[in-house]
Enzyme design. Structure first.
Site, PDB file in Angstrom:
ATOM      1  CB  CYS A  84      -0.984  -0.060   1.155  1.00  0.00           C
ATOM      2  SG  CYS A  84      -2.479   0.860   0.803  1.00  0.00           S
ATOM      3  CG  HIS A 179      -3.312  -3.111   4.002  1.00  0.00           C
ATOM      4  ND1 HIS A 179      -2.555  -2.479   4.970  1.00  0.00           N
ATOM      5  CD2 HIS A 179      -3.779  -2.133   3.204  1.00  0.00           C
ATOM      6  CE1 HIS A 179      -2.570  -1.176   4.758  1.00  0.00           C
ATOM      7  NE2 HIS A 179      -3.315  -0.938   3.695  1.00  0.00           N
ATOM      8  CD  GLU A 181      -0.892  -5.293   6.502  1.00  0.00           C
ATOM      9  OE1 GLU A 181      -0.615  -5.793   5.386  1.00  0.00           O
ATOM     10  OE2 GLU A 181      -1.319  -4.143   6.644  1.00  0.00           O
TER      11      GLU A 181
HETATM   12  N1  GLN Z   1      -3.360   6.013  -0.109  1.00  0.00           N
HETATM   13  C1  GLN Z   1      -2.396   5.965   0.949  1.00  0.00           C
HETATM   14  C2  GLN Z   1      -1.110   6.684   0.579  1.00  0.00           C
HETATM   15  O1  GLN Z   1      -0.764   6.778  -0.537  1.00  0.00           O
HETATM   16  C3  GLN Z   1      -2.041   4.554   1.302  1.00  0.00           C
HETATM   17  C4  GLN Z   1      -3.156   3.895   2.046  1.00  0.00           C
HETATM   18  C5  GLN Z   1      -2.718   2.706   2.808  1.00  0.00           C
HETATM   19  O2  GLN Z   1      -1.513   2.444   2.984  1.00  0.00           O
HETATM   20  N2  GLN Z   1      -3.666   1.957   3.324  1.00  0.00           N
HETATM   21  O3  GLN Z   1      -0.412   7.145   1.444  1.00  0.00           O
END
Ligand code: GLN
Length: 198
Positions: A84, A179, A181
């Site tokens: 992410c 994610h 995890e």
């Molecule tokens: N959209 C977020 C970012 O770019 C990431 C979201 C997340 O890690 N769940 O920082």
């Protein structure tokens, strides 16, 4: 085996738990530890950069002097999985939001990202993903997820959701929009561990 989880902000505790489970499943002796300072990277065999807020994580990586050592370790072949926000940081090219906030990406993977590609449509959702190298779908949790808009060079697409690239691999580097995890499935943590020494 020592697995370092970058723990400056975001979803790091869950990664420490999943990494421990993955090691036990593989019968690998070792532990997952938080990384907050450069000294924490000593002897680390694999690294996870978690989800969270990429702008904040990037700032803290600079402030704590972690940015440069992470770039160097990636170059030495240490496996790194960015999930992410961590995916955003691995990219060479950000979007307007990354440029506007002057976020300093680690710039390790040949890919461009869109930070909140799904966020504008749906805050979070789950999807079963076909992933390169896994023999059955992975239950992926997306939270304000970024997508990879383009890959080039050595970066290879590992999974798509609809038409969006949501996972890529470049040698020792793995980037995931979701994610892992937060799923009761440790196969992607196992994949990271399996890259150690390759
Ligand atoms: N959209 C977020 C970012 O770019 C990431 C979201 C997340 O890690 N769940 O920082």
């Amino acid at each position: 085996m020592k697995l370092g989880v970058v723990s400056v902000q975001g979803a790091f505790p869950e990664h420490i738990v999943s990494s421990g489970k993955a090691m036990r499943k593989l019968g690998v002796k070792g532990e997952a530890k938080p990384v907050r300072r450069p000294a924490d990277l000593e002897g680390v065999d694999a690294i996870i950069i978690p989800g969270g807020e990429s702008t904040t994580i990037a700032k803290l990586l600079w402030r704590f002097g972690l940015h440069q050592p992470l770039v160097e370790m990636a170059g030495q072949g240490v496996p790194i999985m960015g999930t992410c926000a961590g995916l955003v940081l691995l990219a060479k090219e950000g979007d307007d939001q990354v440029r506007r906030t002057e976020t300093k990406l680690l710039g390790l993977m040949d890919m461009a990202v869109d930070r909140n590609a799904f966020g504008r449509q749906r805050e979070s959702f789950e999807a079963e993903l076909e992933i390169e190298g896994l023999d059955s779908p992975f239950p992926a949790v997306f939270i304000r997820a970024p997508v990879i808009t383009r890959t080039w060079g050595e970066c290879k697409v590992a999974s798509r959701y609809n038409d969006n690239i949501v996972m890529a691999r470049q040698g020792n580097l793995l980037a995931l929009s979701f994610h892992p995890e937060l799923s009761h499935d440790t196969r992607l943590h196992e994949l990271l561990i399996s890259l150690v020494g390759k």
